[in-house]
Scaffold this motif. Structure first.
Motif, PDB file in Angstrom:
ATOM      1  N   THR A 118      14.108 -13.907  -4.589  1.00 37.08           N
ATOM      2  CA  THR A 118      13.055 -13.551  -3.641  1.00 37.08           C
ATOM      3  C   THR A 118      11.864 -12.967  -4.396  1.00 37.08           C
ATOM      4  N   PRO A 119      10.657 -13.451  -4.145  1.00 38.96           N
ATOM      5  CA  PRO A 119       9.486 -12.896  -4.839  1.00 38.96           C
ATOM      6  C   PRO A 119       9.288 -11.428  -4.479  1.00 38.96           C
ATOM      7  N   SER A 120       8.886 -10.653  -5.471  1.00 36.08           N
ATOM      8  CA  SER A 120       8.680  -9.227  -5.225  1.00 36.08           C
ATOM      9  C   SER A 120       7.487  -8.972  -4.322  1.00 36.08           C
ATOM     10  N   MET A 121       6.537  -9.941  -4.265  1.00 39.56           N
ATOM     11  CA  MET A 121       5.368  -9.727  -3.403  1.00 39.56           C
ATOM     12  C   MET A 121       5.773  -9.738  -1.925  1.00 39.56           C
ATOM     13  N   PHE A 122       6.898 -10.378  -1.587  1.00 41.97           N
ATOM     14  CA  PHE A 122       7.378 -10.329  -0.215  1.00 41.97           C
ATOM     15  C   PHE A 122       7.808  -8.902   0.141  1.00 41.97           C
ATOM     16  N   TYR A 123       8.557  -8.261  -0.754  1.00 44.49           N
ATOM     17  CA  TYR A 123       8.953  -6.871  -0.514  1.00 44.49           C
ATOM     18  C   TYR A 123       7.747  -5.940  -0.529  1.00 44.49           C
ATOM     19  N   LYS A 124       6.770  -6.250  -1.391  1.00 41.67           N
ATOM     20  CA  LYS A 124       5.557  -5.422  -1.429  1.00 41.67           C
ATOM     21  C   LYS A 124       4.812  -5.491  -0.101  1.00 41.67           C
ATOM     22  N   ALA A 125       4.773  -6.685   0.503  1.00 40.77           N
ATOM     23  CA  ALA A 125       4.104  -6.833   1.788  1.00 40.77           C
ATOM     24  C   ALA A 125       4.817  -6.018   2.867  1.00 40.77           C
ATOM     25  N   LEU A 126       6.161  -6.031   2.845  1.00 40.95           N
ATOM     26  CA  LEU A 126       6.910  -5.249   3.828  1.00 40.95           C
ATOM     27  C   LEU A 126       6.681  -3.752   3.634  1.00 40.95           C
ATOM     28  N   VAL A 127       6.645  -3.319   2.381  1.00 41.94           N
ATOM     29  CA  VAL A 127       6.380  -1.898   2.105  1.00 41.94           C
ATOM     30  C   VAL A 127       4.980  -1.521   2.559  1.00 41.94           C
ATOM     31  N   LEU A 128       4.030  -2.434   2.358  1.00 41.81           N
ATOM     32  CA  LEU A 128       2.655  -2.154   2.784  1.00 41.81           C
ATOM     33  C   LEU A 128       2.570  -2.034   4.304  1.00 41.81           C
ATOM     34  N   ILE A 129       3.267  -2.917   5.034  1.00 42.13           N
ATOM     35  CA  ILE A 129       3.277  -2.830   6.499  1.00 42.13           C
ATOM     36  C   ILE A 129       3.938  -1.530   6.945  1.00 42.13           C
ATOM     37  N   GLU A 130       5.061  -1.173   6.305  1.00 38.54           N
ATOM     38  CA  GLU A 130       5.744   0.069   6.656  1.00 38.54           C
ATOM     39  C   GLU A 130       4.849   1.280   6.409  1.00 38.54           C
ATOM     40  N   LYS A 131       4.137   1.261   5.302  1.00 33.12           N
ATOM     41  CA  LYS A 131       3.244   2.365   4.983  1.00 33.12           C
ATOM     42  C   LYS A 131       2.109   2.464   5.996  1.00 33.12           C
ATOM     43  N   GLN A 132       1.597   1.303   6.421  1.00 31.50           N
ATOM     44  CA  GLN A 132       0.507   1.296   7.410  1.00 31.50           C
ATOM     45  C   GLN A 132       1.008   1.776   8.772  1.00 31.50           C
ATOM     46  N   LEU A 133       2.271   1.464   9.105  1.00 25.59           N
ATOM     47  CA  LEU A 133       2.823   1.930  10.375  1.00 25.59           C
ATOM     48  C   LEU A 133       2.901   3.455  10.421  1.00 25.59           C
ATOM     49  N   LYS A 134       3.206   4.070   9.273  1.00 26.06           N
ATOM     50  CA  LYS A 134       3.331   5.529   9.245  1.00 26.06           C
ATOM     51  C   LYS A 134       1.983   6.233   9.392  1.00 26.06           C
ATOM     52  N   THR A 135       0.882   5.525   9.132  1.00 22.13           N
ATOM     53  CA  THR A 135      -0.441   6.159   9.246  1.00 22.13           C
ATOM     54  C   THR A 135      -0.931   6.246  10.678  1.00 22.13           C
ATOM     55  N   VAL A 136      -0.274   5.522  11.585  1.00 24.32           N
ATOM     56  CA  VAL A 136      -0.721   5.496  12.987  1.00 24.32           C
ATOM     57  C   VAL A 136      -0.039   6.634  13.739  1.00 24.32           C
ATOM     58  N   ASN A 137      -0.819   7.487  14.359  1.00 23.93           N
ATOM     59  CA  ASN A 137      -0.282   8.567  15.185  1.00 23.93           C
ATOM     60  C   ASN A 137      -0.754   8.376  16.630  1.00 23.93           C
ATOM     61  N   LYS A 138      -0.481   9.337  17.475  1.00 20.45           N
ATOM     62  CA  LYS A 138      -0.837   9.205  18.883  1.00 20.45           C
ATOM     63  C   LYS A 138      -2.349   9.133  19.077  1.00 20.45           C
ATOM     64  N   ALA A 139      -3.087   9.871  18.282  1.00 25.47           N
ATOM     65  CA  ALA A 139      -4.546   9.875  18.437  1.00 25.47           C
ATOM     66  C   ALA A 139      -5.135   8.519  18.077  1.00 25.47           C
ATOM     67  N   THR A 140      -4.703   7.964  16.934  1.00 28.50           N
ATOM     68  CA  THR A 140      -5.245   6.657  16.527  1.00 28.50           C
ATOM     69  C   THR A 140      -4.725   5.540  17.413  1.00 28.50           C
ATOM     70  N   LEU A 141      -3.514   5.715  17.992  1.00 28.77           N
ATOM     71  CA  LEU A 141      -2.985   4.675  18.858  1.00 28.77           C
ATOM     72  C   LEU A 141      -3.826   4.500  20.117  1.00 28.77           C
TER      73      LEU A 141
END
Length: 894
Positions: A118-141
Motif C-alpha cells: 500500500t502506498p504511504s501517501m494513502f495513509y498520509k491522506a487519511l492522517v491529513l483528513i483525521e487531523k482536519q477533522l480534529k480542527t473543527v469545533n462547534k463554533a466552526t461547524l
C-alpha cells in the motif's frame, strides 16, 4: 491612455475579421500571425480525417506509452493531491468526494497493492483528513453551509471505521511525522514510486530491469579478474540506498561468483563472502526469519567458503577482531609469510547469523506442524558447520572466536542426553550415506544426459542442409542445454545437505566417553577464553547437562561454586531464563534420586509464589515457554515489547513439561508439609502463626469444598493423596500419587515410583505417630511393620530420628522391641523459655539480610541458622541449602 485604449480595441477587431490585414502596414507581424493561426486551424480540420495527414504524424511523435501500473499509480497520486487541495480550502464536500474516488481507485489497484504494498501517501491522506477533522469545533461547524456540514458528519463517522481498518499504517505515518517534526506532506511520493518501481516520467522500471538483465550477460562475458572485482565493489556500494533491489543485488553477485570460478580462489572467496552478506540482507526485519530457501542457499554458500578455506591454507579469513589471531599465527616474531593472503570476512558472524535465523524460524512455526519438524532436522547441518568453524579458529589461533563458536554448539546439545546425541550421530551418518548415494545417482544421470545431448547434436548436424535448418537446430540445442542446466541445478539443490561432511558430529558421538570428552573440551574452551557472560551461561548449561544425567551432587557443587545468588539479578533476561531452567532440571534430578527435601528447595520459589490458579502462567513466563493470555492482553498496546518477549521464547523441542514440574513440587510439598501439619495440629505456641505455604492454601481450598468427587486431574490426585496421608492411609495415598500420568515422562519412571512409595510409607509412619501417638502408652515394632509394610530396620531408623530431633517424646524398649511413649508436660518456665526462643528465632530471620551484610562478626550467622533449621527438620542423607536463602529466581516483571 489613448494608445493603450487603441491597443485594447484594435487588436480584438483585427482578430474578429481577416480583412483588416491589408489596411495597415505598421503591424505586419500581428497580421501574419493571425493568418497562420486560422490557416493552421483549417488545415487541422482538413487533415483530421486523412489517414496520411500531417496531424496524424505529429500525434504519433508526441505520444507516450505508459504501463498500466504507472497509470494506476498516477490516478492514486492525483486523488491524494486533490484531497490535500480541498483540505487546504476546508471544502468538506470535495474531501468526501475525493475520499470516495480514492477508495475506488485503491480497490481497482488491489492486485498491484498486494504485489508492491500500500502506498504511504494513502495513509498520509487519511492522517491529513483525521487531523482536519480534529480542527473543527462547534463554533466552526456553525459557519459551514448545509452541504459541507453534511459531508463533515459523514467523514467523521467513516473515520472510525477507517482507523480500525488502517490504524497500523496510520500509526507508522504519525511516528514518522513526529520524528521528522514536520506536517503531513503529500507531495513527497518518491518512496512510493521506488516501491512500485515507477520513474518520475511515469515509465516502468521493471521493463528497464528486464532489458538490463538481458543485456548484462553480454557485458559480463569479457570481464577480467580486476574488472570483476571492480563490478563487485560497485554492486556492494549500492547496498542500503533508497530504491535498491536486494534480490537483484543477490542475483548479480551470484552471476559474478559463477564468473569468478575462472579466476583465483581468493577472488572466489571475496565474491562469495559478499554474496552471503547480501543473502542475509534479504530479511531486514529482525522479528521475521529468512525463508527456508534463502536460509538453505546461505548455508550452502558458507559451506563453500569453508571448503575454499580448508583446501587453501594460504587464504586467511580476517574480520572484525580477527587481526590479532592472524598476528599470533603469522606474527613478526616468526617472520612474515608472503604466501598468506588475507581475505576480510566475518566468518563468526556468518555462523551466528545462520544459527539465529534457524532458531527464529522455529519460533515462528507451529510446534506440531511438518514444517517445524523439517526445520528441526537442519540442526545437524548447523552443528557440522559450527564444528568446522571451531576447528578453523583453533588452527589459526583465534581462541576468543573459538570460545563463542563453542558456546553456540553447547546451546544445541546441553539439554540432550548422551543417548540422544549418539542416536543423532547415527542418523547423521545414515543421512550422509544416503546423500552420497543420491549424489552418485545424480552424477550418473548427468553423464547419461550429456551422452544423449552429444548424440542429438550429431543428428542435428547431419540435418543442417540449409541456413534455416541450421538456425533451428542451434536454437533447439540451446533450449535443451538450458533445460539440462535447470534440472541439474534442481538435483544439486536436493542433495546440497547430503554433500555436507558429518565427520565432526559422528567422531565425537560414537560412545558415552566421546560425548563426555567433547562436552568437557567445549566447556573448557569457554571457561578459558570466553568472557564473563559466556562463562556464566556455559556453567549453567554444564549444570543442566549434569542434572539430566542424574549427577545431582556434582551439579549442586558446581552451582554453589558459581555464586549465582549474588549476580543472577544483574544479568540479562536470557541468562535469567537459563538459570530458571537449570533450577527446574536440578529439582527434577533430586526427585528422581529420591531427595525430596532438595527437590522441594529447588522448585519452591518457581511454583509456590502467586495464587492457586496462576502457577502455570508463572512458569510460562519464568521458563519462556509461552505467553499467557493475561500477559498478551497486558502487552497488546506495546507491540515492540510483545515481539521482544516472543523472541525470547524457547523452541518447543527444548520445553520442560509444566505439569511434571507442578506435580513434582506438589508431591514433595505434600511429603514435607503433611507431617509438619500433624505436629502443629494440637500445639498453641508461636509456630502455629507461621505463614501458610502454597500447598497448604490448596489443601484448605480442597477441604472447604462442599462436594469432592473422584480425582480428575493431577492436582486432584495430589490433594486426595494428601488427605489420605494425613489420616495415615499410605495405600490410598500411594495409589493416588502413582496414578498421575506425567510420571511416565521421567527416565526410569518405574524406579522413581518405587522410591516414591517407600518415602510415602515413611512419611505416613511419621504422620501416624504425630497424630495418634498421644493415645498409646506403647506400640510394638511388629505392629508398625504390619501397618506400613516396611522392614524393621527402616522403621527403627525413622522412629530413632524422630526421637533424636525432639519430634517424638518416647524411648525404645529393646527387650520387647516397643516404643514407650512419655507424657511429661513442660513446666510454665519451660513453655515461656521455648516461646521466647521461637520469637528470637523469627526476629533473627527477619533481619538476616541486613545483619549478614553489616555485621560479619555476629556469633549467630544466617548459615548457622540454616544448619540449625536443617538439623531440626533433617530426615537423613545429604542436605542442600534452600534457594529461598539466596538462590533467588530471576527478577522479571510480573
Amino acid at each position: 491612455l489613448a494608445t493603450q485604449f487603441a491597443c485594447r480595441v484594435c487588436l480584438p477587431r483585427r482578430k474578429m475579421s481577416r480583412f483588416w490585414a491589408n489596411e495597415s502596414d505598421s503591424e505586419p507581424e500581428v497580421e501574419s500571425e493571425y493568418d497562420s493561426e486560422e490557416e493552421a486551424q483549417e488545415e487541422k480540420g482538413q487533415n483530421r480525417f486523412l489517414l496520411g495527414g500531417d496531424d496524424d504524424s505529429s500525434e504519433d511523435e508526441e505520444r507516450v506509452v505508459r504501463s498500466k501500473k504507472a497509470k494506476k499509480f498516477e490516478s492514486i497520486q492525483s486523488a491524494v493531491k486533490s484531497i490535500q487541495h480541498h483540505t487546504n480550502i476546508k471544502d468538506w464536500n470535495g474531501i468526501h468526494n475525493d475520499y470516495e474516488d480514492l477508495t475506488k481507485k485503491m480497490q481497482r489497484s488491489k492486485p498491484l497493492i498486494d504485489q508492491y504494498g500500500t502506498p504511504s501517501m494513502f495513509y498520509k491522506a487519511l492522517v491529513l483528513i483525521e487531523k482536519q477533522l480534529k480542527t473543527v469545533n462547534k463554533a466552526t461547524l456553525k459557519t459551514l453551509n448545509a452541504s459541507n456540514a453534511k459531508a463533515y458528519n459523514i467523514m467523521k463517522q467513516k473515520m472510525k471505521r477507517i482507523v480500525k481498518e488502517h490504524g497500523e499504517g496510520m500509526d507508522k505515518v504519525r511516528e514518522k511525522i513526529e520524528e521528522e517534526g514536520s506536517d503531513v506532506d503529500l507531495s513527497d511520493d518518491e518512496e512510493d514510486a521506488a516501491a512500485w518501481k515507477v520513474r518520475e516520467d511515469g515509465d516502468d522500471e521493471e521493463d528497464d530491469d528486464k532489458q538490463a538483465a538481458e543485456e548484462k550477460p553480454d557485458e559480463d562475458k569479457d570481464l577480467t579478474e580486476d574488472g570483476l572485482l571492480k563490478k563487485m565493489r560497485e554492486t556492494v556500494m549500492a547496498r542500503g540506498k533508497r530504491g535498491e533491489d536486494r534480490n537483484q543485488r543477490v542475483e548479480t553477485l551470484l552471476k559474478l561468483f559463477e564468473k569468478s570460478l575462472e579466476f583465483s580462489k581468493k577472488t572466489q572467496l571475496e565474491v562469495l563472502t559478499q554474496l552471503v552478506s547480501s543473502q542475509f540482507d534479504l530479511s531486514l526485519n529482525r522479528w521475521e526469519p529468512l525463508k527456508l530457501e534463502e536460509w538453505t542457499d546461505s548455508l550452502k554458500n558458507v559451506n563453500r567458503v569453508m571448503d575454499i578455506v580448508e583446501e587453501n591454507p594460504d587464504l586467511l579469513m580476517t574480520g572484525e577482531g580477527e587481526e590479532l589471531a592472524a598476528e599470533r599465527e603469522y606474527g613478526d616474531e616468526e617472520g612474515e609469510d608472503d604466501s598468506v593472503e588475507p581475505v576480510r570476512a566475518n566468518l563468526l558472524g556468518f555462523i551466528e547469523r545462520l544459527d539465529d535465523e534457524w532458531l527464529r524460524g522455529l519460533q515462528n512455526l507451529q510446534s506440531h506442524s511438518p514444517e517445524y519438524v523439517k526445520r528441526l532436522q537442519h540442526e545437524h547441518y548447523v552443528l557440522d558447520l559450527a564444528f568446522r568453524v571451531l576447528s578453523y579458529y583453533k588452527q589459526t589461533g583465534g581462541m576468543v572466536h573459538a570460545s563463542r563458536v563453542a558456546g553456540r554448539i553447547l546451546e544445541h546439545i546441553y539439554f540432550k542426553t548422551d543417548r540422544m546425541l549418539i542416536t543423532g550421530a547415527g542418523e547423521a551418518l545414515q543421512m550422509a550415506k544416503d546423500s552420497r548415494e543420491e549424489a552418485e545417482a545424480a552424477k550418473q544421470v548427468n553423464d547419461e544426459d550429456e551422452e544423449e545431448e552429444e548424440e542429438e547434436e550429431d543428428e542435428d548436424d547431419e540435418d543442417e542442409d540449409d541456413e534455416e535448418a541450421a538456425e533451428n537446430a542451434k536454437e533447439a540445442r540451446e533450449r535443451r542445454k538450458k533445460k539440462a542446466e535447470l534440472e541439474a541445478a534442481k538435483r544439486r539443490r536436493r542433495i546440497v545437505y547430503g554433500t555436507v561432511q558429518m565427520m565432526h558430529a559422528v567422531r565425537v558421538c560414537k560412545s558415552y566417553e566421546d560425548v563426555k570428552s567433547m562436552f568437557e573440551e567445549l566447556t573448557g574452551t569457554v571457561y578459558k577464553h570466553g568472557d564473563k557472560k559466556a562463562q556464566t551461561r556455559t556453567m549453567l548449561r554444564h549444570i543442566f547437562h549434569l542434572a539430566i544425567h542424574d549427577h545431582f551432587h556434582d551439579a549442586r557443587d558446581l552451582l554453589l561454586m558459581g555464586h549465582f545468588q549474588e549476580t543472577i539479578h544483574e544479568v540479562d533476561v536470557p541468562t535469567q531464563i537459563l538459570f530458571n531452567r537449570t533450577m527446574v532440571q536440578l529439582g527434577l534430578c533430586a526427585f528422581r534420586r529420591g531427595l525430596i527435601y532438595e527437590a522441594h528447595s529447588c522448585l519452591a520459589e518457581l511454583c509456590s509464589a502467586g495464587t492457586r490458579d496462576n502457577t502455570r502462567e508463572r512458569l510460562l513466563l519464568l521458563l519462556a515457554q509461552g505467553i499467557s493470555m493475561a500477559l498478551n492482553e497486558r502487552m497488546a498496546k506495546n507491540a515492540t515489547q510483545l515481539k521482544e518477549e516472543r523472541a525470547r521464547q524457547v523452541p518447543y523441542h527444548m520445553h520442560i513439561n509444566l505439569e511434571l514440574i507442578e506435580a513434582t513440587y506438589l508431591t514433595t510439598a505434600m511429603l514435607l508439609e503433611v507431617p509438619l501439619m500433624a505436629i502443629l495440629k494440637n500445639q498453641s505456641d508461636i509456630r502455629r502463626r507461621l505463614a501458610r505455604s502454597a500447598f497448604r492454601r490448596r489443601l484448605e481450598y480442597s477441604d472447604n469444598q462442599n462436594f469432592s468427587g473422584p480425582p480428575e486431574n493431577m492436582r486432584d490426585h495430589v490433594m486426595a493423596a494428601a488427605k489420605a496421608l494425613r489420616s495415615g492411609d499410605w495405600k490410598e495415598c500411594a495409589n493416588n500419587v502413582t496414578a498421575i500420568r506425567c510420571w511416565s515422562l521421567l527416565t526410569n519412571s518405574e524406579n522413581v515410583k518405587e522410591k516414591l512409595i517407600v518415602r510415602i510409607k515413611e512419611e505416613s509412619l511419621r504422620t501416624y505417630l504425630f497424630s495418634y501417638g498421644a493415645f498409646y502408652d506403647s506400640i510394638s515394632l511388629e505392629q508398625l511393620e504390619s501397618l506400613f509394610e516396611l522392614p524393621p530396620n527402616s522403621i527403627h531408623s525413622v522412629v530413632s530420628k524422630m526421637m533424636i530431633n525432639g519430634e517424638l517424646n518416647a524411648r525404645w524398649d529393646q527387650p520387647t522391641a516397643t516404643v514407650v511413649m512419655h507424657r511429661a508436660e513442660p513446666s510454665r518456665l519451660q513453655s515461656l523459655a521455648q516461646m521466647y526462643s521461637e520469637k528470637m528465632s523469627i526476629l533473627l530471620d527477619s533481619t538476616a539480610g541486613s545483619n549478614d551484610r553489616d555485621n560479619r562478626g555476629l556469633a549467630v550467622t544466617s548459615d548457622a541458622r540454616d544448619r540449625n533449621r536443617v538439623q531440626r527438620s533433617d530426615r537423613g542423607g545429604d542436605r542442600f541449602r534452600s534457594p529461598a536463602n539466596g538462590m533467588g529466581i530471576m527478577g522479571r516483571a510480573k
